[in-house]
Design an enzyme around this catalytic site. Sequence first.
Site, PDB file in Angstrom:
ATOM      1  CB  CYS A   1      50.149 -64.369  37.066  1.00  0.00           C
ATOM      2  SG  CYS A   1      48.910 -65.012  36.141  1.00  0.00           S
ATOM      3  CB  VAL A   2      53.803 -59.706  36.320  1.00  0.00           C
ATOM      4  CG1 VAL A   2      54.695 -60.274  35.661  1.00  0.00           C
ATOM      5  CG2 VAL A   2      52.568 -59.177  35.366  1.00  0.00           C
TER       6      VAL A   2
END
Length: 110
Positions: free
Chosen positions: A109-110
């Site tokens: 996840c960014v």
Amino acid sequence: MEYHVNGKTIPADEEGYITNLADWDKDVALEIAKSEGIEMDDERWEVVNFLRDYYDEYQIAPAVRVLIKAIKKSMGPEKGNNKYLYELFPYGPAKQACKIAGLPKPTGCV
């Protein structure tokens, strides 16, 4: 960053993920959810509890595709899909739900 719950200070990283999993309880979850603009209901608790069980079993917070697949297998296709989960957690079902569940940020996840 930190959360203040029942007279306790709960440390969190700069993105709002609590730094000690043992600090989590339902009141902490409610405070995190409030900071995210999320009103916790049965459907959201179901996902949060699912994530906590998943983490207990696999020691990892699942990325969104893995989460959707696992929920579909466990709760059926009407809940294990993008649309349903994004309605519950608009800023990303894996990211936002893991934060409320007191888990680390999911891998990928960014």
